[in-house]
Design an enzyme around this catalytic site. Structure first.
Site, mmCIF file in Angstrom:
data_model
loop_
_atom_site.group_PDB
_atom_site.id
_atom_site.type_symbol
_atom_site.label_atom_id
_atom_site.label_comp_id
_atom_site.label_asym_id
_atom_site.label_seq_id
_atom_site.Cartn_x
_atom_site.Cartn_y
_atom_site.Cartn_z
ATOM 1 N N GLU A 168 3.871 -6.815 1.854
ATOM 2 C CA GLU A 168 3.376 -7.155 0.521
ATOM 3 C C GLU A 168 3.416 -5.945 -0.412
ATOM 4 O O GLU A 168 2.380 -5.532 -0.941
ATOM 5 C CB GLU A 168 1.925 -7.650 0.609
ATOM 6 C CG GLU A 168 1.721 -8.848 1.509
ATOM 7 C CD GLU A 168 0.234 -9.170 1.699
ATOM 8 O OE1 GLU A 168 -0.635 -8.397 1.248
ATOM 9 O OE2 GLU A 168 -0.060 -10.209 2.302
ATOM 10 N N PRO A 169 4.563 -5.333 -0.623
ATOM 11 C CA PRO A 169 4.600 -4.132 -1.458
ATOM 12 C C PRO A 169 4.486 -4.471 -2.946
ATOM 13 O O PRO A 169 5.068 -5.446 -3.417
ATOM 14 C CB PRO A 169 5.990 -3.554 -1.160
ATOM 15 C CG PRO A 169 6.821 -4.753 -0.836
ATOM 16 C CD PRO A 169 5.905 -5.730 -0.161
ATOM 17 N N TYR B 23 -9.496 5.541 -12.313
ATOM 18 C CA TYR B 23 -9.348 6.214 -11.015
ATOM 19 C C TYR B 23 -9.133 7.719 -11.161
ATOM 20 O O TYR B 23 -8.832 8.386 -10.168
ATOM 21 C CB TYR B 23 -8.135 5.673 -10.251
ATOM 22 C CG TYR B 23 -7.986 4.184 -10.219
ATOM 23 C CD1 TYR B 23 -8.860 3.388 -9.481
ATOM 24 C CD2 TYR B 23 -6.958 3.560 -10.917
ATOM 25 C CE1 TYR B 23 -8.711 2.024 -9.444
ATOM 26 C CE2 TYR B 23 -6.800 2.188 -10.874
ATOM 27 C CZ TYR B 23 -7.682 1.428 -10.138
ATOM 28 O OH TYR B 23 -7.528 0.077 -10.107
ATOM 29 N N GLY C 24 0.762 -1.245 0.000
ATOM 30 C CA GLY C 24 0.000 0.000 0.000
ATOM 31 C C GLY C 24 0.785 1.284 0.000
ATOM 32 O O GLY C 24 0.207 2.365 -0.146
ATOM 33 N N TYR D 277 0.395 -1.744 -12.158
ATOM 34 C CA TYR D 277 -1.005 -1.717 -12.585
ATOM 35 C C TYR D 277 -1.149 -1.085 -13.972
ATOM 36 O O TYR D 277 -2.128 -0.404 -14.255
ATOM 37 C CB TYR D 277 -1.869 -0.999 -11.541
ATOM 38 C CG TYR D 277 -1.672 -1.568 -10.154
ATOM 39 C CD1 TYR D 277 -2.131 -2.848 -9.851
ATOM 40 C CD2 TYR D 277 -0.981 -0.870 -9.165
ATOM 41 C CE1 TYR D 277 -1.922 -3.405 -8.598
ATOM 42 C CE2 TYR D 277 -0.768 -1.418 -7.905
ATOM 43 C CZ TYR D 277 -1.242 -2.682 -7.628
ATOM 44 O OH TYR D 277 -1.039 -3.237 -6.394
ATOM 45 N N ARG E 227 3.237 -1.553 -5.763
ATOM 46 C CA ARG E 227 3.489 -0.307 -6.484
ATOM 47 C C ARG E 227 4.842 0.327 -6.171
ATOM 48 O O ARG E 227 5.545 0.792 -7.069
ATOM 49 C CB ARG E 227 2.378 0.684 -6.126
ATOM 50 C CG ARG E 227 2.391 1.941 -6.946
ATOM 51 C CD ARG E 227 1.372 2.964 -6.423
ATOM 52 N NE ARG E 227 0.137 2.398 -5.986
ATOM 53 C CZ ARG E 227 -0.999 2.401 -6.706
ATOM 54 N NH1 ARG E 227 -1.019 2.956 -7.897
ATOM 55 N NH2 ARG E 227 -2.096 1.874 -6.207
ATOM 56 N N ARG F 3 -5.562 3.275 -15.740
ATOM 57 C CA ARG F 3 -5.622 4.030 -14.478
ATOM 58 C C ARG F 3 -6.233 5.435 -14.622
ATOM 59 O O ARG F 3 -7.041 5.827 -13.787
ATOM 60 C CB ARG F 3 -4.239 4.116 -13.831
ATOM 61 C CG ARG F 3 -3.622 2.729 -13.529
ATOM 62 C CD ARG F 3 -2.407 2.786 -12.609
ATOM 63 N NE ARG F 3 -2.796 3.156 -11.275
ATOM 64 C CZ ARG F 3 -2.665 4.343 -10.763
ATOM 65 N NH1 ARG F 3 -2.078 5.297 -11.458
ATOM 66 N NH2 ARG F 3 -3.089 4.599 -9.548
ATOM 67 N N CYS G 85 -13.122 3.581 -28.636
ATOM 68 C CA CYS G 85 -14.390 4.303 -28.800
ATOM 69 C C CYS G 85 -15.103 4.488 -27.469
ATOM 70 O O CYS G 85 -16.160 3.890 -27.220
ATOM 71 C CB CYS G 85 -15.263 3.552 -29.787
ATOM 72 S SG CYS G 85 -14.394 3.342 -31.340
ATOM 73 N N GLU G 86 -14.525 5.267 -26.595
ATOM 74 C CA GLU G 86 -15.100 5.605 -25.286
ATOM 75 C C GLU G 86 -14.570 6.990 -24.956
ATOM 76 O O GLU G 86 -13.369 7.244 -25.116
ATOM 77 C CB GLU G 86 -14.569 4.673 -24.182
ATOM 78 C CG GLU G 86 -14.816 3.215 -24.354
ATOM 79 C CD GLU G 86 -16.053 2.727 -23.620
ATOM 80 O OE1 GLU G 86 -16.635 3.485 -22.823
ATOM 81 O OE2 GLU G 86 -16.445 1.586 -23.885
HETATM 82 N N1 LLP Z 1 -1.571 -6.972 -0.664
HETATM 83 C C1 LLP Z 1 -2.888 -7.040 -0.926
HETATM 84 C C2 LLP Z 1 -3.734 -7.973 -0.175
HETATM 85 C C3 LLP Z 1 -3.442 -6.210 -1.923
HETATM 86 O O1 LLP Z 1 -4.749 -6.267 -2.179
HETATM 87 C C4 LLP Z 1 -2.609 -5.305 -2.632
HETATM 88 C C5 LLP Z 1 -3.157 -4.435 -3.667
HETATM 89 C C6 LLP Z 1 -1.248 -5.283 -2.323
HETATM 90 C C7 LLP Z 1 -0.758 -6.127 -1.329
HETATM 91 C C8 LLP Z 1 -0.269 -4.391 -3.013
HETATM 92 O O2 LLP Z 1 -0.568 -3.042 -2.830
HETATM 93 P P1 LLP Z 1 0.444 -1.905 -3.336
HETATM 94 O O3 LLP Z 1 1.687 -2.011 -2.524
HETATM 95 O O4 LLP Z 1 0.706 -2.124 -4.782
HETATM 96 O O5 LLP Z 1 -0.307 -0.649 -3.084
HETATM 97 N N2 LLP Z 1 -5.187 -1.077 -9.515
HETATM 98 C C9 LLP Z 1 -5.019 -0.068 -8.486
HETATM 99 C C10 LLP Z 1 -4.362 -0.652 -7.246
HETATM 100 C C11 LLP Z 1 -5.096 -1.816 -6.653
HETATM 101 C C12 LLP Z 1 -4.394 -2.443 -5.458
HETATM 102 C C13 LLP Z 1 -5.035 -3.699 -5.065
HETATM 103 N N3 LLP Z 1 -4.399 -4.399 -3.978
HETATM 104 C C14 LLP Z 1 -4.247 1.092 -9.056
HETATM 105 O O6 LLP Z 1 -3.871 1.061 -10.226
HETATM 106 O O7 LLP Z 1 -4.032 2.076 -8.366
#
Ligand code: LLP
Length: 429
Positions: A273-274, A316, A239, A371, A276, A312, A342-343
């Site tokens: 769990e990184p 979002y 996150g 992503y 992004r 994205r 076409c959107e």
């Molecule tokens: N762990 C779990 C259980 C998750 O659901 C996620 C992301 C992560 C780890 C990794 O999160 P990160 O470190 O990447 O923030 N598609 C969206 C982001 C969706 C994230 C979903 N879960 C975007 O493009 O912003």
């Protein structure tokens, strides 16, 4: 810090001009930097040095085999959310014993696959899922390693679509329900309690929601241990946000140190769990300008990448910095950068101030490593882009561009029929 920089005015991926990559592999093209991936990994690992931990890269952010293989060689574990992601991790040489399996909706076949391969832990998100995992494990004559994903009910102050730890989100279970389920799991011969997990959202730009959530989960862990339930690991989820525009997320080093400090009294292994933060700024999307046009007072730059390549902005309202690959012209223009789909939601940027560009020019869309390709689709029958992993002066084609033949794989213009309920119909006849 990333390795997409200008040298003599020309934008490079490490030592290779992006223009040469576009000419060699075509556009739209995803380009990733090995040096940036390595650097992001090293910074986060460095910050966590000194406590027992395992960093499980969130595969969903970028699941290309070459990226997974690089992380596997760096010693990473993996956070997966489907049987498909487990398949990719194994194909890339990842160690299943370092795999955390999360997600609210696991099917029996996926649970079975994960247990047979010996994943580290299955994160449980509901009472019904706990029961299912136990059944599948006993059928396989195994004990499933489990953790409960607790919903700490904190607001991560990010986009609502990517907030996951609110009290009423579909993810995880509340602390009271978790206590009840731990007590059930402790008596279940099909289950072995390993730890506790949380994940509060994505693109979070402040450490305090993480620390609040950790504090709440730690309070629960204390209660559980008082009841004789041993919690061997605490998974803080992913996150951590990155800079797309003018956000000021904590540096991974500061985040890692804060997490380490919050957990200094926790007597077990820390899991992260990184996604992004490791891959986001290690990738760009290179696209070619097809046309310019003006409707009313609105100026459009039509490019060959679309929402099918990078969804994205459409999904979002996300902002990705865009710049010309060649030395930027001095003259500026305010325009919408749009794709061929076409959107009306098919845009990469709106009201963006860009150095003037014209048909044939190349544009670089930044921060597209997370992503980006992973969320791409074939809508409008658009073959998906190629992906290239650059290492110094060498480019590795990590995924070939799809062809139009790939688009119809598995389809048939006149598929053979299969009759159902045929016997009954015969009886009537
Ligand atoms: N762990 C779990 C259980 C998750 O659901 C996620 C992301 C992560 C780890 C990794 O999160 P990160 O470190 O990447 O923030 N598609 C969206 C982001 C969706 C994230 C979903 N879960 C975007 O493009 O912003």
């Amino acid at each position: 810090m990333n390795h997409f920089q200008r040298k003599r005015g020309v934008l490079h991926a490490e030592d290779i001009p992006l223009e040469e990559l576009a000419n060699a592999y075509g556009t739209p093209l995803y380009v990733y930097s090995t040096a940036t991936l390595r650097r992001h990994w090293a910074v986060l690992e460095g910050a966590l040095r000194g406590i027992p931990h395992l960093t499980c890269y969130a595969v969903k952010a970028n699941s290309n085999l070459a990226v997974l293989s690089l992380f596997a060689r760096l010693g990473a574990g993996f956070d997966i959310v489907s049987g498909g992601e487990l398949y990719r991790v194994l194909k890339a040489g990842g160690d299943p014993r370092k795999v955390v399996y999360s997600g609210v909706g696991k099917r029996d076949d996926e649970i079975g696959f994960a247990l047979k391969r010996g994943v580290k832990v299955v994160d449980i998100e509901s009472a019904e899922e706990l029961a299912r995992v136990s059944i599948v494990a006993r059928r396989l004559k195994r004990r499933a390693p489990v953790a409960l994903r607790v919903n700490p009910a904190v607001d991560p102050k990010t986009h609502p679509y990517i907030s996951t730890g609110l009290k009423e989100s579909k993810f995880g279970v509340g602390a009271d329900e978790a206590r009840r389920l731990y007590a059930l799991a402790a008596k279940d011969p099909g289950l072995e309690i390993k730890g506790v997990a949380m994940h509060i959202g994505s693109q979070i730009t402040d450490v305090s929601p993480f620390l609040d959530a950790i504090e709440r989960v730690l309070a629960m862990v204390k209660d559980l241990e008082a009841q004789g339930i041993r919690i061997g690991h605490l998974d803080v989820g992913g996150g951590l946000g990155i800079q797309y525009q003018d956000e000021e997320p904590p540096h991974p080093d500061a985040y890692g140190k804060a997490v380490k400090n919050a957990l200094r009294r926790f007597d077990g292994e820390v899991l992260l769990e990184p996604g992004r933060v490791l891959v986001g700024n290690a990738g760009v999307l290179v696209t070619r300008v097809l046309y310019r046009k003006k409707n009313g007072r609105r100026e459009f730059v039509v490019v060959d990448a679309a929402m099918t390549d990078l969804v994205r902005p459409a999904l979002y309202g996300a902002h990705h910095a865009i710049e010309p690959v060649a030395p930027p012209a001095r003259e500026e223009m305010v325009c919408d950068v749009v794709g061929p789909v076409c959107e009306s939601s098919d845009f990469l940027a709106r009201k963006e101030r860009l150095p003037a560009v014209q048909g044939g020019d190349l544009l670089c869309v930044r921060s597209a490593g997370a992503y980006g390709f992973a969320m791409s689709s074939n809508y409008n029958s658009r073959p998906r882009a190629a992906e290239v992993l650059v290492d110094g002066d060498t480019a590795h084609l990590a995924r070939e561009r799809e062809t139009v033949a790939d688009l119809v794989r598995g389809e048939m213009a006149r598929p053979p029929g299969r009759r159902f309920g045929a016997r009954k119909r015969r009886e009537i006849g």
